[in-house]
Design a protein around this motif. Structure first.
Motif, PDB file in Angstrom:
ATOM      1  N   VAL A 199       2.921 -10.424   5.630  1.00 46.72           N
ATOM      2  CA  VAL A 199       3.354 -10.052   4.277  1.00 46.72           C
ATOM      3  C   VAL A 199       4.105 -11.223   3.631  1.00 46.72           C
ATOM      4  CG1 VAL A 199       4.871  -8.505   2.958  1.00 46.72           C
ATOM      5  CG2 VAL A 199       3.408  -7.577   4.752  1.00 46.72           C
ATOM      6  N   THR A 204      -7.491  -2.086   2.562  1.00 48.10           N
ATOM      7  CA  THR A 204      -6.908  -0.881   1.960  1.00 48.10           C
ATOM      8  C   THR A 204      -7.626   0.402   2.378  1.00 48.10           C
ATOM      9  OG1 THR A 204      -6.552  -2.324   0.075  1.00 48.10           O
ATOM     10  CG2 THR A 204      -5.968  -0.044  -0.228  1.00 48.10           C
ATOM     11  N   SER A 232      -5.277  -4.492  10.318  1.00 47.05           N
ATOM     12  CA  SER A 232      -5.500  -5.305   9.118  1.00 47.05           C
ATOM     13  C   SER A 232      -5.430  -6.798   9.448  1.00 47.05           C
ATOM     14  CB  SER A 232      -4.465  -4.984   8.034  1.00 47.05           C
ATOM     15  OG  SER A 232      -4.576  -3.644   7.676  1.00 47.05           O
ATOM     16  N   VAL A 252      -4.274  -9.507  -3.494  1.00 48.98           N
ATOM     17  CA  VAL A 252      -3.304  -8.493  -3.049  1.00 48.98           C
ATOM     18  C   VAL A 252      -2.411  -8.117  -4.220  1.00 48.98           C
ATOM     19  CG1 VAL A 252      -1.357  -8.050  -1.514  1.00 48.98           C
ATOM     20  CG2 VAL A 252      -3.323  -9.314  -0.681  1.00 48.98           C
ATOM     21  N   ASP A 255      -1.384  -1.714  -4.802  1.00 57.13           N
ATOM     22  CA  ASP A 255      -2.302  -1.396  -3.701  1.00 57.13           C
ATOM     23  C   ASP A 255      -1.552  -1.325  -2.375  1.00 57.13           C
ATOM     24  OD1 ASP A 255      -4.404  -1.281  -5.403  1.00 57.13           O
ATOM     25  OD2 ASP A 255      -5.207  -3.256  -4.925  1.00 57.13           O
ATOM     26  N   SER A 256      -0.620  -2.256  -2.197  1.00 59.49           N
ATOM     27  CA  SER A 256       0.152  -2.283  -0.953  1.00 59.49           C
ATOM     28  C   SER A 256       1.006  -1.026  -0.821  1.00 59.49           C
ATOM     29  CB  SER A 256       1.058  -3.516  -0.912  1.00 59.49           C
ATOM     30  OG  SER A 256       0.316  -4.660  -1.197  1.00 59.49           O
TER      31      SER A 256
END
Lengths: 296, 131, 261
Positions: free
Chosen positions: A24, C100, C166, C196, C200-201
């Motif tokens: 991330v 996703t 993922s 990204v 969506d995250s």
């Protein structure tokens, strides 16, 4: 509960969290989440096609995002775009900003910067964003130019038919040598222009695939068409003046009728080539006929 | 607190976890502290070696002791033993039951035994409590 | 004819009743989860052991499946993208489809197959053996001691395993982008990062948490529906698993709706 279960669970959680956190963090870094962001104000005559979050793209890479939009007192639309510090160098004072709305995919604002020596864009400037509605608008803009070509070529056909009439040819042929060479020179120019139109056609093909740059750039189709049209108009003017002069020189002696046949053949070939070219243009950029666009 | 076949030990917990659960949940004892205390009680009952066993691995006597200990884990507990000879089918009298109750007498306030009247004679033993 | 209509009506009422009781139980569980009484070492021990059985024990098999499936899917996906000329949408397809949608769906299926059935059986057995009654007799709230740690475990495990899946998918994508498109790490990561989006995250994490919540809550509720008869255990597991899969489909549909609104 055995102690080793707690250790295994602890290791699993720590490693997973670290891996996910690192991923991330890496994506956030790539998205410039940690770098200083500058907000630039841009101006547009219309807010159509703009939306918050829309990307600002340079050479295919996203370098900024539309933050907010507002209507100014002057009736123009002010668009605030966030650009991370490391991407500011791509936006110069000489840069051109174009709103692109492709048939497939999201609309975006594209930056074209030719002069990298130009000063970097400052936040107190408000450059204009131009609109390009992709192929439809491109075709719409090209259409008048093509109509003009069509009209000019009609004129060429008229000239050809006039030249093919024997008495008119004779009239012309009895003109001085200078007038004949002038016509020949014009015909050679038309041939050259035909080749240039061929080049344009290949560019039209690319445009349909997607090249707004090909249309509006410094070497773009529109620019080339303008040049060619100007050229054609100039040559026709010269031809007109030659034809205008013919009656005045009919009193002079003709050299040879063989040259006249060759002249007529050249003109007919050229006109035929240009008409074929026009058909091709009609096929590629529809105006009255069937539309044929290769969807990417 | 009940001591009965209707309230068995939790099958997916070990002996010490079954007992410690009460203290951990109600008194918020840490696992380490609860384990330490439970181990001392188990040793008092001579079942210290069974701390890591689970319900099906226990003998009837061990199981009864653990259930008595578990019932004693609530503060100021009143223990209700129901039909004990169902749990201790091989015992002819209540002598074993009394011994266990005496070993834990500092951990509860009262202990009541409920049984069928037909078993009345089995409770007349030398170590029967006065009250 | 009347009998058919009656059975349809009965089925509908039963389904509605089941849905309502699940939602009610979910609300009660969430309310209790934020009570301070949940914080005790016994509940924590249950949580740790549940994470071990749900996520750690499954890990070697999970990674093997992720690598196998991830490699296969990414290979096919990238090849197809190249063939139909959607190269410029590579990032969006990678993030929008693989990360996703595919990743949480495969993760939740694997966990549901393994853990939901186990939880359902365990609770049903505890019910039949009167162990749930034992907890009640000792004033131990089964929700706080047994159920909430299992539900929290489901949520944590799903988020973490989905994250690992993922990462494996994206790594497979990097390999195939190199092989098929000749793309380097810098370009690949730039495309990935550009595709990204925060929304969506958030939806992805919310979806994983919701999946984890319901693939543990539903088996628990189903297990509690067992009676003191041993024969009700398989019936309870059967019904529980059907409800779990219906819930997975429903959540998937709702998340898609949320993404494309």
């Amino acid at each position: 509960m055995p102690r080793n279960i707690e250790i295994k669970v602890g290791i699993f959680i720590i490693i997973s969290v670290l891996l996910i956190g690192a991923s991330v963090g890496y994506v956030a870094y790539k998205k410039d989440a940690f770098s200083k962001v500058y907000t630039f104000t841009f101006m547009s005559k219309s807010g159509d096609g703009f939306s918050e979050g829309m990307p600002l793209v340079f050479a295919g890479f996203k370098i900024g995002t539309v933050d907010t939009m507002a209507l100014s007192d002057k009736g123009t639309v002010l668009i605030k775009i966030n650009i991370p510090e490391r991407h500011i160098k791509w936006t110069r004072k000489s840069s051109i900003f174009i709103l692109e709305r492709p048939l497939i995919g999201q609309p975006r604002i594209v930056v074209y910067t030719d002069e990298m020596d130009s000063p970097v864009l400052s936040t107190d400037m408000a450059p204009e964003i131009f609109h390009v509605d992709s192929i439809d608008e491109a075709i719409h803009k090209v259409q008048p130019l093509l109509t003009k070509i069509d009209r000019i070529l009609d004129n060429v056909v008229t000239i050809s038919s006039k030249l093919s009439q024997k008495e008119t040819l004779m009239e012309m042929a009895v003109g001085d040598k200078e007038s004949v060479s002038s016509v020949n020179e014009f015909l050679q120019s038309i041939d050259t222009m035909g080749r240039r139109l061929d080049t344009i056609l290949s560019k039209v093909d690319t445009v349909i695939a997607r090249t707004d740059q090909g249309l509006y750039g410094s070497d773009g189709l529109v620019v080339l068409l303008r040049t060619v049209l100007t050229d054609i108009i100039g040559k026709l003017d010269r031809l007109n003046s030659v034809i205008d002069d013919i009656p005045t020189v009919t009193g002079q002696v003709v050299r040879s009728t063989g040259d006249l046949d060759n002249l007529r053949k050249d003109i007919d070939d050229t006109i035929h080539a240009v008409q074929e070219l026009l058909k091709d243009i009609d096929k590629m950029i529809p105006m009255k006929k069937e539309r044929e666009i290769n969807v990417p | 607190m009940p001591v009965s076949t209707d309230y068995p030990l939790i099958s997916n917990l070990t002996v010490w976890q079954n007992v410690a659960l009460i203290r951990q949940y109600h008194d918020r004892l840490s696992k380490k502290e609860a384990r330490k205390r439970v181990q001392s009680y188990l040793e008092r009952l001579d079942v210290g070696g069974s701390a890591e066993k689970r319900n099906p691995q226990l003998s009837a006597e061990e199981r009864f002791k653990i259930m008595m200990l578990r019932a004693s884990m609530i503060d100021d507990a009143i223990i209700l033993v129901s039909d004990p000879f169902r749990m201790l089918p091989h015992h002819r009298n209540a002598s074993f039951l009394y011994d266990v109750a005496i070993m834990l007498d500092d951990l509860y306030t009262q202990c009541h035994i409920f049984d069928y009247s037909s078993n009345q004679d089995r409770y007349r033993t030398n170590n029967a409590p006065q009250h | 004819m009347t009998g058919i209509v009656e059975s349809i009506g009965g089925g509908a009422i039963s389904a509605m009743s089941s849905f309502r009781s699940t939602i009610f139980a979910a609300a009660v569980t969430i309310f209790k989860a934020f009570n301070k009484e949940i914080c005790n070492s016994a509940s924590f021990s249950v949580l740790i052991s549940q994470i071990y059985f749900t996520a750690v024990e499954i890990l070697p098999m999970f990674i093997a499946i992720s690598v196998l499936l991830g490699t296969l899917v990414m290979g096919i996906l990238f090849q197809t993208i190249k063939e139909i000329g959607l190269d410029q949408h590579l990032g969006r397809i990678l993030v929008g489809f693989a990360v996703t949608e595919l990743s949480p769906f495969v993760t939740v299926l694997l966990l549901a197959l393994r853990s939901s059935s186990a939880i359902n059986t365990e609770i049903a057995v505890m019910k039949v053996n009167r162990e749930i009654d034992t907890l009640t007799a000792f004033r131990i709230d089964a929700d706080r001691y047994l159920f909430i740690p299992r539900i929290v475990n489901g949520m944590i495990s799903l988020v973490l395993l989905n994250g690992l899946f993922s990462i494996i998918l994206v790594t497979s994508g990097l390999i195939f982008s190199k092989l098929i498109f000749g793309m380097g790490l810098a370009t690949y990561s730039q495309i990935l990062a550009g595709s990204v989006h925060l929304s969506d995250s958030i939806i992805l994490v919310a979806k994983c948490l919701t999946f984890g919540f319901f693939i543990t809550l539903i088996p628990i509720l189903s297990g509690l529906r067992a009676t003191y008869d041993v024969t009700t255990i398989p019936v309870s597991v059967l019904h529980g698993m059907i409800r779990v899969f219906l819930a997975i489909i429903l959540i998937e549909v709702l998340s898609l709706v949320a993404r494309f609104i």
